[in-house]
Structure formats: C-alpha cells, structure tokens
Design a protein around this motif. Sequence first.
Motif, PDB file in Angstrom:
ATOM      1  N   LYS A  49       0.136  -0.965   0.189  1.00 17.34           N
ATOM      2  CA  LYS A  49      -0.573  -0.098  -0.141  1.00 17.34           C
ATOM      3  C   LYS A  49       0.335   1.273  -0.061  1.00 17.34           C
ATOM      4  O   LYS A  49       0.751   2.245  -0.664  1.00 17.34           O
ATOM      5  CB  LYS A  49      -1.127  -0.079   1.220  1.00 17.34           C
ATOM      6  CG  LYS A  49      -1.604   0.688   0.761  1.00 17.34           C
ATOM      7  CD  LYS A  49      -2.863   1.101   2.435  1.00 17.34           C
ATOM      8  CE  LYS A  49      -1.959   1.933   3.026  1.00 17.34           C
ATOM      9  NZ  LYS A  49      -2.518   2.382   4.505  1.00 17.34           N
ATOM     10  N   GLU A  50       2.257   1.166   1.066  1.00 16.71           N
ATOM     11  CA  GLU A  50       2.847   3.274   0.742  1.00 16.71           C
ATOM     12  C   GLU A  50       3.383   3.290  -0.351  1.00 16.71           C
ATOM     13  O   GLU A  50       2.653   3.582  -0.736  1.00 16.71           O
ATOM     14  CB  GLU A  50       3.834   2.308   1.957  1.00 16.71           C
ATOM     15  CG  GLU A  50       3.034   2.874   3.636  1.00 16.71           C
ATOM     16  CD  GLU A  50       2.558   3.756   3.530  1.00 16.71           C
ATOM     17  OE1 GLU A  50       2.851   5.159   3.751  1.00 16.71           O
ATOM     18  OE2 GLU A  50       0.917   3.668   4.348  1.00 16.71           O
ATOM     19  N   GLN A  54       1.693   6.734  -2.303  1.00 12.27           N
ATOM     20  CA  GLN A  54       3.003   7.487  -3.253  1.00 12.27           C
ATOM     21  C   GLN A  54       2.712   7.944  -4.668  1.00 12.27           C
ATOM     22  O   GLN A  54       3.124   9.278  -5.016  1.00 12.27           O
ATOM     23  CB  GLN A  54       4.549   7.028  -2.600  1.00 12.27           C
ATOM     24  CG  GLN A  54       4.732   8.182  -1.804  1.00 12.27           C
ATOM     25  CD  GLN A  54       5.279   7.407  -0.341  1.00 12.27           C
ATOM     26  OE1 GLN A  54       5.773   7.062   0.043  1.00 12.27           O
ATOM     27  NE2 GLN A  54       4.600   7.530   0.681  1.00 12.27           N
ATOM     28  N   SER A 198      -1.982   9.727   5.435  1.00 11.61           N
ATOM     29  CA  SER A 198      -1.703   8.555   5.265  1.00 11.61           C
ATOM     30  C   SER A 198      -2.357   7.045   5.424  1.00 11.61           C
ATOM     31  O   SER A 198      -2.555   6.157   4.882  1.00 11.61           O
ATOM     32  CB  SER A 198      -0.790   8.216   6.629  1.00 11.61           C
ATOM     33  OG  SER A 198      -1.446   7.934   7.657  1.00 11.61           O
TER      34      SER A 198
END
Length: 399
Positions: A49-50, A54, A198
């Motif tokens: 996911k991270e 981005q 986030s």
Amino acid sequence: MWLRSSSAHSGKQHPRKLVLGIETSCDDTGAAVVDDAGNVLGEALHCQKEVHLQAGGIIPVVAQQLHRENIDQVVKEALSVSGVSVHELAAVATTVKPGLALSLEVGLQYSLNLVNKYQKPFIPIHHMEAHALTIRLTHHVEFPFLVLLLSGGHCILAVAQGVSDFLLLGQSIDIAPGDMLDKVARRLSLRKHPECHSMAGGKAIEHLAQNGNRQQHAFRLPMQQYRNCDFSFSGLQSLVNKAITQKEKEEGIQEGEILSCVKDIAAAVQHAVAVHIIQRTYRAMLFCIKNSILSSKNATLVVSGGVASNQYIRKGLQTLADANDFAFLCPPPRLCTDNGVMIAWNGIERLRAGLDVLHSTDGIRYEPKAPLGIDISKRVEEDSIKVPKLKKKIRWLAS
C-alpha cells in the motif's frame, strides 16, 4: 508491512489435510496454511500500500517486482508459523485469475516450481470465488446465498450455489466503487489534508464524510432507467469532478488545494455510492426470492471485498437485509481485503469437493480477465423488477 498470525498450533503430526494458499493477484503478497477443519495454522502478508500510495496508483511493473522480492519470504513465513513443511501439504492452491497479469504470473510461477519440486497437487483458484467463500471459513453458511463483492477492482452480485457454482446477477460495466472513491480522493488532494495524509483514498473519503453534510450536494444516481443488477461508477465520478471544478472556481482556488467544503463533498459521494449499491442489491434480493433461487425463509446476504469495510455502506446494506428478512454476514475486515487465507480455504473447499485438484500442471495459464459463474444478468433485466422507494423501507436513507 507484514502481518503474521497463527490461530491453531500443534507440534504433533497432522492427520488432517493441509493446504498452502498463495495470493498475488494485485498488490498484496499473501500466503497461509489452512486445515480441512477451517483452522488457520499460519499466515503471512506483505502489503504494498505505502509504495502505491506514493505513486498515486498501482503501477503493474512495480507491483510485480515487489511480489518477486517478497513471495519466497511470505511463503516461508506462513509455513514456519504454522509449523508445517511442504512435505506435509495435501495441495498448493494459488490465485490464477482474474487480476493484474504481471502480478498473477509471479504467484503462478512460484507455485508451479514448488508443486513440481515436491510433487504436490495444484489447485488453481478464481480470486472472486475465494472472496465469496471466505464467509464459510468464519461462519456456518450453507449454499445457496446472495453475495456482493465490493473492492477496488470489482463490483459483483452473484448467487453462490456451490463451491464452484455461481450465478452472476450483475457487475460493474465500467469501474469499481473502490477505484472511483480513490480517484475522487485524488482529485480532492486528500493526501494534503491534515487528517488524511497516510490514508488510502476510500478510507479518507469515509473519514471526512463522518463530519460532512451530504445534503449540500445531490449527485444523480447511476443507471436509474435500467432495471437490472449492473453497476456503473464512472458517470458518477464525472459528475463529482464537475462539482469539484465548480467549487474551486467559486472559492478561487487551484486544483491541488483543499476545498473548504471537502467534507460535504465526501459525504455526498459516499452516500451516492451507497444508495446505488443498495438499490442494485435490493433488486437482486427481489429477483432471487421471486424466482425461488433463494428461499424467503432463510435467505442470506454476504458482503465481502475491501469496500465492505466502509461502515456507512455496510450499515446501509445491513439495514436493507434486516428490512427484507435476509441474514447479513461479512467476514472480518482483515479477510475482506486480499489475503492468503481465503485462497487456502478455497483450496480446502475444492479438495473436499474434488474440483480441479490437478496432478499435472501442463497448460496452466493465468487469466487477467475471468467471469464469475454463469451470467444470468439478461434474465434479471427481462424480469424488469421495480425496486420500491428505499426511503419508505429504510429509515437510514431518509435520516
């Protein structure tokens, strides 16, 4: 991000049948060992996911590379936590369809090497079938039942009649609800919002919508003129984008800056998506009862997939089920998103039923596109069932 857990552990020899499940259809690398009593012996998950957050979306070659880098570790982790060696497995089950071609290829290649090395049977898995049957791991649910699969990549209404026996009632004709909510979140630049920096797009919309007034914006609902169970979200997305552009003009800000009414827009979008999904699901319920596909005495609605964890949409569906005397079931949130457990469990279901347990892997291919079950959506359309006004039936919508 890593997740690993074990719900049943014993150092003794397992007389039970054990299946290793492997999932790489999109952007999560998952593996799990499940036994034929439905115990999850061990699991591991690597979430991308991270990285994709981005990039502002999933880039297939990046997802493929991350799967390649992590699959061996994920599988070893699941086996190690479960205290099981590959020799003890009854079979290996892996997602082969549908999904991103480059991602599916990694899981399939790895699995074929594994089964050929250890001479184990291979069970190819349909990703949506696995989502639909997860509920039978967590709850005692008999066939048939109505299932609604909601995610970033899919929106499907079907009747599960057996382990690999599905009737497709309707599906999205363009994009999926999760994809649409992510795109709206991106258009609203929610990554720059102090409360959401986030969060994934859909989560950010849900979070902001809690304190928004949905009545400030009324978006026309999709496909009102079609009396079927198909969905459409791209037209709604265009309407929302127009409204955002209009508001930016009114507030004199550039695209990329945060609107003062962002919470109201989030609430209105979420509401429109929820009502559209609820209306189509209502028609599916009426169709199934009218045609005796489900019995009105003990009908069940199962909702799964990532978007099923949206509490607003879930509450609307729960209320719809209550109003129509359907039992309402959802797997726990962590099993609603992609994971190895559901693949291993689907492997167990197929092993029990003797369905597609392959001793030769010649000619096995991944399939990026693959329909679920027998498509009877034309029959649904021919029945042309008018859905009663929801507000009368569902107070939640009128509030």
